[in-house]
Design an enzyme around this catalytic site. Sequence first.
Site, short mmCIF file in Angstrom:
data_model
loop_
_atom_site.label_atom_id
_atom_site.label_comp_id
_atom_site.label_asym_id
_atom_site.label_seq_id
_atom_site.Cartn_x
_atom_site.Cartn_y
_atom_site.Cartn_z
N TYR A 159 0.84 -1.20 0.00
CA TYR A 159 0.00 0.00 0.00
C TYR A 159 0.88 1.26 0.00
CZ TYR A 159 -3.62 3.25 1.77
OH TYR A 159 -4.49 4.31 1.96
N LYS A 163 1.10 4.25 -2.85
CA LYS A 163 0.85 5.67 -2.59
C LYS A 163 2.08 6.52 -2.97
CE LYS A 163 -3.41 5.32 -1.21
NZ LYS A 163 -4.52 5.80 -2.06
P1 NAP Z 1 -13.21 2.49 1.81
O1 NAP Z 1 -14.26 2.99 2.73
O2 NAP Z 1 -12.76 1.06 1.89
O3 NAP Z 1 -13.67 2.84 0.32
C1 NAP Z 1 -12.91 2.44 -0.78
C2 NAP Z 1 -13.74 2.64 -2.03
O4 NAP Z 1 -12.95 2.23 -3.16
C3 NAP Z 1 -15.02 1.79 -2.04
O5 NAP Z 1 -16.06 2.53 -2.62
C4 NAP Z 1 -14.62 0.63 -2.94
O6 NAP Z 1 -15.73 0.00 -3.59
C5 NAP Z 1 -13.77 1.38 -3.94
N1 NAP Z 1 -13.00 0.47 -4.80
C6 NAP Z 1 -12.11 -0.49 -4.48
N2 NAP Z 1 -11.68 -1.11 -5.58
C7 NAP Z 1 -12.31 -0.54 -6.64
C8 NAP Z 1 -12.30 -0.75 -8.03
N3 NAP Z 1 -11.56 -1.72 -8.60
N4 NAP Z 1 -13.05 0.07 -8.82
C9 NAP Z 1 -13.82 1.03 -8.28
N5 NAP Z 1 -13.91 1.26 -6.96
C10 NAP Z 1 -13.15 0.47 -6.15
O7 NAP Z 1 -11.85 3.33 1.96
P2 NAP Z 1 -11.58 4.89 2.24
O8 NAP Z 1 -10.89 4.98 3.55
O9 NAP Z 1 -12.79 5.70 1.98
O10 NAP Z 1 -10.45 5.14 1.13
C11 NAP Z 1 -10.60 6.05 0.06
C12 NAP Z 1 -9.23 6.51 -0.38
O11 NAP Z 1 -8.59 7.18 0.72
C13 NAP Z 1 -8.29 5.37 -0.78
O12 NAP Z 1 -7.53 5.77 -1.91
C14 NAP Z 1 -7.40 5.21 0.42
O13 NAP Z 1 -6.13 4.67 0.11
C15 NAP Z 1 -7.28 6.66 0.89
N6 NAP Z 1 -6.86 6.82 2.29
C16 NAP Z 1 -7.62 6.38 3.31
C17 NAP Z 1 -7.19 6.57 4.62
C18 NAP Z 1 -8.00 6.10 5.80
O14 NAP Z 1 -7.48 6.14 6.93
N7 NAP Z 1 -9.25 5.70 5.63
C19 NAP Z 1 -5.97 7.23 4.88
C20 NAP Z 1 -5.20 7.67 3.79
C21 NAP Z 1 -5.66 7.47 2.50
P3 NAP Z 1 -16.50 -1.28 -2.94
O15 NAP Z 1 -17.42 -0.75 -1.88
O16 NAP Z 1 -17.20 -1.85 -4.13
O17 NAP Z 1 -15.43 -2.18 -2.37
#
Ligand code: NAP
Length: 233
Positions: A159, A163
């Site tokens: 991961y 990033k």
């Molecule tokens: P999340 O709640 O798990 O949501 C991830 C989203 O990505 C879901 O809608 C998922 O769809 C979608 N996804 C995964 N694979 C996909 C694909 N092949 N095509 C289209 N959509 C896909 O995670 P989140 O925390 O909101 O993360 C969003 C972004 O923020 C990510 O890039 C993550 O790396 C980044 N981020 C998060 C954090 C944190 O602490 N949460 C910190 C830093 C960065 P499904 O529902 O269908 O699985």
Amino acid sequence: MQDKMVALVTGANKGIGMETVRRLTGAGYRVYLAARDIERGRAAAENVGACPIQLDVMSDDSVRHAAEVVAQKEGHLDVLVNNAGITGPLRDVHEYTGDDAAMVLLTNVVGYVRVIHAFLPLLERASDPRIVNVSSGLGSFALFHDSSRIESHAGTPLYGAAKSAINMLTARYAQLLPGIRINAADPGMTATDLSGGQGHSVEKGTDAIIAFALGGPDTPTGAYRNAAGSLPW
Ligand code: NAP
């Protein structure tokens, strides 16, 4: 002059993506809430007043079709938020496989590139286009080398590598496409399914994304920020 500002957010059926859609809709944008599962996308879009659209970042056909729909309906795109992402399996480092790495890099890195290129012609028709790449502090080499930071201790090599790649793509694409403001936003640890519910609110987690998407004429390009300001690469 284009009448309605248009945005598209990938991976937006939940978490940070859905909150980003909610905030962009609140700012008066017509927002395409992109989800790989259209039923989950429809349910989320109903909640936040957006237009659901099917988009799996792993599929050329799906991404191309979504771009065709937006082209036909809007003719341009003002804001693209590349957000869809996965951590991949969390396991002991000895256990990782090439397939694990392929899945994480194909989704988090190749997926962003695929979406950027499909929507580039539409972005280039907007008056002040923006791409926000959702990154992470885990992609920063500088934070990795600062032992006082939580980012230096996270055992998520695939991961983190994905990033870091997004950060370099952001910097290089910003240099090569000066007509588009292209930036990398770190949400910080945010309470979503991806983090196992740990971290701050999705509102705080979307502050940097929204600042890049909606900021005024002094919004930079090729920058890397979280809610508190600039991050070291
Ligand atoms: P999340 O709640 O798990 O949501 C991830 C989203 O990505 C879901 O809608 C998922 O769809 C979608 N996804 C995964 N694979 C996909 C694909 N092949 N095509 C289209 N959509 C896909 O995670 P989140 O925390 O909101 O993360 C969003 C972004 O923020 C990510 O890039 C993550 O790396 C980044 N981020 C998060 C954090 C944190 O602490 N949460 C910190 C830093 C960065 P499904 O529902 O269908 O699985």
